[in-house]
Design a protein around this motif. Structure first.
Motif, PDB file in Angstrom:
ATOM      1  N   ASN B  30      54.964  -0.903   7.829  1.00  0.00           N
ATOM      2  CA  ASN B  30      53.578  -0.444   7.972  1.00  0.00           C
ATOM      3  C   ASN B  30      53.067   0.175   6.677  1.00  0.00           C
ATOM      4  O   ASN B  30      51.998   0.780   6.660  1.00  0.00           O
ATOM      5  CB  ASN B  30      53.447   0.549   9.134  1.00  0.00           C
ATOM      6  N   ASN B  31      53.858   0.024   5.617  1.00  0.00           N
ATOM      7  CA  ASN B  31      53.469   0.583   4.326  1.00  0.00           C
ATOM      8  C   ASN B  31      54.067  -0.314   3.259  1.00  0.00           C
ATOM      9  O   ASN B  31      55.290  -0.528   3.243  1.00  0.00           O
ATOM     10  CB  ASN B  31      54.003   2.015   4.194  1.00  0.00           C
ATOM     11  N   GLN B  33      53.485  -1.040  -1.041  1.00  0.00           N
ATOM     12  CA  GLN B  33      52.751  -0.705  -2.260  1.00  0.00           C
ATOM     13  C   GLN B  33      53.336  -1.504  -3.419  1.00  0.00           C
ATOM     14  O   GLN B  33      54.544  -1.757  -3.466  1.00  0.00           O
ATOM     15  CB  GLN B  33      52.852   0.800  -2.552  1.00  0.00           C
ATOM     16  N   ASN B  45      50.430   3.044  -9.509  1.00  0.00           N
ATOM     17  CA  ASN B  45      50.211   2.403  -8.218  1.00  0.00           C
ATOM     18  C   ASN B  45      49.093   1.370  -8.357  1.00  0.00           C
ATOM     19  O   ASN B  45      47.978   1.708  -8.732  1.00  0.00           O
ATOM     20  CB  ASN B  45      49.850   3.466  -7.185  1.00  0.00           C
ATOM     21  N   TYR B  48      47.911  -0.481  -2.376  1.00  0.00           N
ATOM     22  CA  TYR B  48      48.473  -0.148  -1.072  1.00  0.00           C
ATOM     23  C   TYR B  48      48.035  -1.276  -0.154  1.00  0.00           C
ATOM     24  O   TYR B  48      46.837  -1.440   0.095  1.00  0.00           O
ATOM     25  CB  TYR B  48      47.960   1.200  -0.581  1.00  0.00           C
ATOM     26  N   PHE B  86      57.258  -3.392  -9.338  1.00  0.00           N
ATOM     27  CA  PHE B  86      58.030  -3.077  -8.136  1.00  0.00           C
ATOM     28  C   PHE B  86      57.146  -3.161  -6.907  1.00  0.00           C
ATOM     29  O   PHE B  86      55.990  -2.711  -6.934  1.00  0.00           O
ATOM     30  CB  PHE B  86      58.586  -1.647  -8.192  1.00  0.00           C
ATOM     31  N   ALA B  94      61.678   7.616  11.130  1.00  0.00           N
ATOM     32  CA  ALA B  94      60.877   8.791  11.475  1.00  0.00           C
ATOM     33  C   ALA B  94      60.145   9.352  10.263  1.00  0.00           C
ATOM     34  O   ALA B  94      59.048   9.901  10.390  1.00  0.00           O
ATOM     35  CB  ALA B  94      61.783   9.867  12.080  1.00  0.00           C
ATOM     36  N   THR B  95      60.736   9.190   9.082  1.00  0.00           N
ATOM     37  CA  THR B  95      60.115   9.744   7.886  1.00  0.00           C
ATOM     38  C   THR B  95      59.393   8.678   7.066  1.00  0.00           C
ATOM     39  O   THR B  95      58.674   9.007   6.141  1.00  0.00           O
ATOM     40  CB  THR B  95      61.169  10.409   7.003  1.00  0.00           C
ATOM     41  N   ASN B  96      59.587   7.414   7.403  1.00  0.00           N
ATOM     42  CA  ASN B  96      58.895   6.318   6.724  1.00  0.00           C
ATOM     43  C   ASN B  96      59.051   6.395   5.205  1.00  0.00           C
ATOM     44  O   ASN B  96      58.095   6.256   4.452  1.00  0.00           O
ATOM     45  CB  ASN B  96      57.412   6.321   7.099  1.00  0.00           C
ATOM     46  N   LYS B  97      60.293   6.597   4.748  1.00  0.00           N
ATOM     47  CA  LYS B  97      60.554   6.678   3.312  1.00  0.00           C
ATOM     48  C   LYS B  97      60.203   5.369   2.631  1.00  0.00           C
ATOM     49  O   LYS B  97      60.348   4.284   3.206  1.00  0.00           O
ATOM     50  CB  LYS B  97      62.037   6.941   3.065  1.00  0.00           C
ATOM     51  N   LEU B  98      59.771   5.462   1.365  1.00  0.00           N
ATOM     52  CA  LEU B  98      59.497   4.263   0.582  1.00  0.00           C
ATOM     53  C   LEU B  98      60.782   3.763  -0.048  1.00  0.00           C
ATOM     54  O   LEU B  98      61.493   4.514  -0.723  1.00  0.00           O
ATOM     55  CB  LEU B  98      58.487   4.557  -0.519  1.00  0.00           C
ATOM     56  N   PHE B 100      62.229   0.986  -2.683  1.00  0.00           N
ATOM     57  CA  PHE B 100      61.779   0.130  -3.770  1.00  0.00           C
ATOM     58  C   PHE B 100      62.565  -1.173  -3.797  1.00  0.00           C
ATOM     59  O   PHE B 100      63.768  -1.205  -3.522  1.00  0.00           O
ATOM     60  CB  PHE B 100      61.939   0.848  -5.108  1.00  0.00           C
ATOM     61  N   GLY B 101      61.863  -2.250  -4.164  1.00  0.00           N
ATOM     62  CA  GLY B 101      62.504  -3.535  -4.359  1.00  0.00           C
ATOM     63  C   GLY B 101      63.235  -3.596  -5.682  1.00  0.00           C
ATOM     64  O   GLY B 101      63.253  -2.635  -6.454  1.00  0.00           O
TER      65      GLY B 101
END
Lengths: 115, 110
Positions: B30-31, B33, B45, B48, B86, B94-98, B100-101
């Motif tokens: 759901n996120n 970038q 950035n 998004y 990237f 629960a924290t929806n951490k990002l 990275f690829g």
């Protein structure tokens, strides 16, 4: 100019030194992050502060100690580091943490060399 | 955990050429970038874009969430486009951490 300011840009320290990295943002963001990036690798999350409380510690060794004195400032205190801790340390901020819409703004990074 | 793979790993272009960078992810997100890291380490950035298409000047991005990929298009490339691109996705926890690829290293030659 970046809206997240990191100091110093470069830091060289010995394994017995104590130093700190600083990060500041004035965008009203309530979440702040530390990432570590080794050469030719993607950034890896270290810590997240949300509303000045530590929300995530990604099992980072205790020689790295984060601190969030207020909603605009984030510090990373360094003590007894190892040469393998040499890396680019990136600070980021976002409006909130934990939402699908948290868009990160990064600082320019602090390049750390441990001798 | 969610896996994020980017291709190609390296790309060399002549100034003025167009390119497409791809980001594949292993689970629904759901996120998402896109970031550009310049040769001095600054991460900017770009978009998004958890779904749909966006454009900003010579750059545009499309995410097809149902098929678990995103594309970044660079048109009329310039030497200042050089650096690492990237994609980063929210891990859905629960924290929806990002997360990275693996990154795409782009070099644009004059």
């Amino acid at each position: 100019d970046t809206e997240v300011t990191q100091t110093p840009k470069h830091l060289v320290m010995g394994m017995t030194n104590k130093k700190s990295l600083k990060c500041e943002q004035h965008m009203g963001h309530r979440a702040m992050y530390w990432y570590k990036q080794k050469a030719k690798k993607p950034p890896e999350l270290m810590f997240v502060y949300s509303y000045e409380k530590l929300s995530i510690n990604e099992s980072v060794p205790s020689r790295f100690s984060p601190e969030c004195p207020n909603s605009s400032l984030l510090n990373l205190h360094l003590h007894a580091l190892q040469p393998e801790d040499s890396a680019l340390y990136l600070c980021a901020s976002s409006h909130i943490f934990g939402s699908g819409a948290n868009v990160l703004t990064f600082g320019a990074g602090s390049r750390l060399t441990v001798l | 955990g969610i896996q994020v793979e980017q291709s190609p790993p390296d790309l060399i272009l002549q100034e003025g050429a167009n390119s497409t960078l791809r980001c594949n992810f292993s689970d629904s997100v759901n996120n998402l970038q896109w970031f550009h890291q310049n040769p001095w380490g600054q991460l900017i950035n770009l978009f998004y874009i958890p779904s749909g298409t966006k454009q900003n000047g010579r750059l545009s991005a499309t995410t097809v969430a149902t098929e678990r990929y995103s594309l970044l298009y660079i048109s009329s490339s310039q030497t200042t486009d050089s650096g690492v691109y990237f994609c980063a996705v929210g891990d859905g926890g629960a924290t929806n951490k990002l997360i990275f690829g693996t990154g795409t290293l782009l070099a644009v030659q004059p």
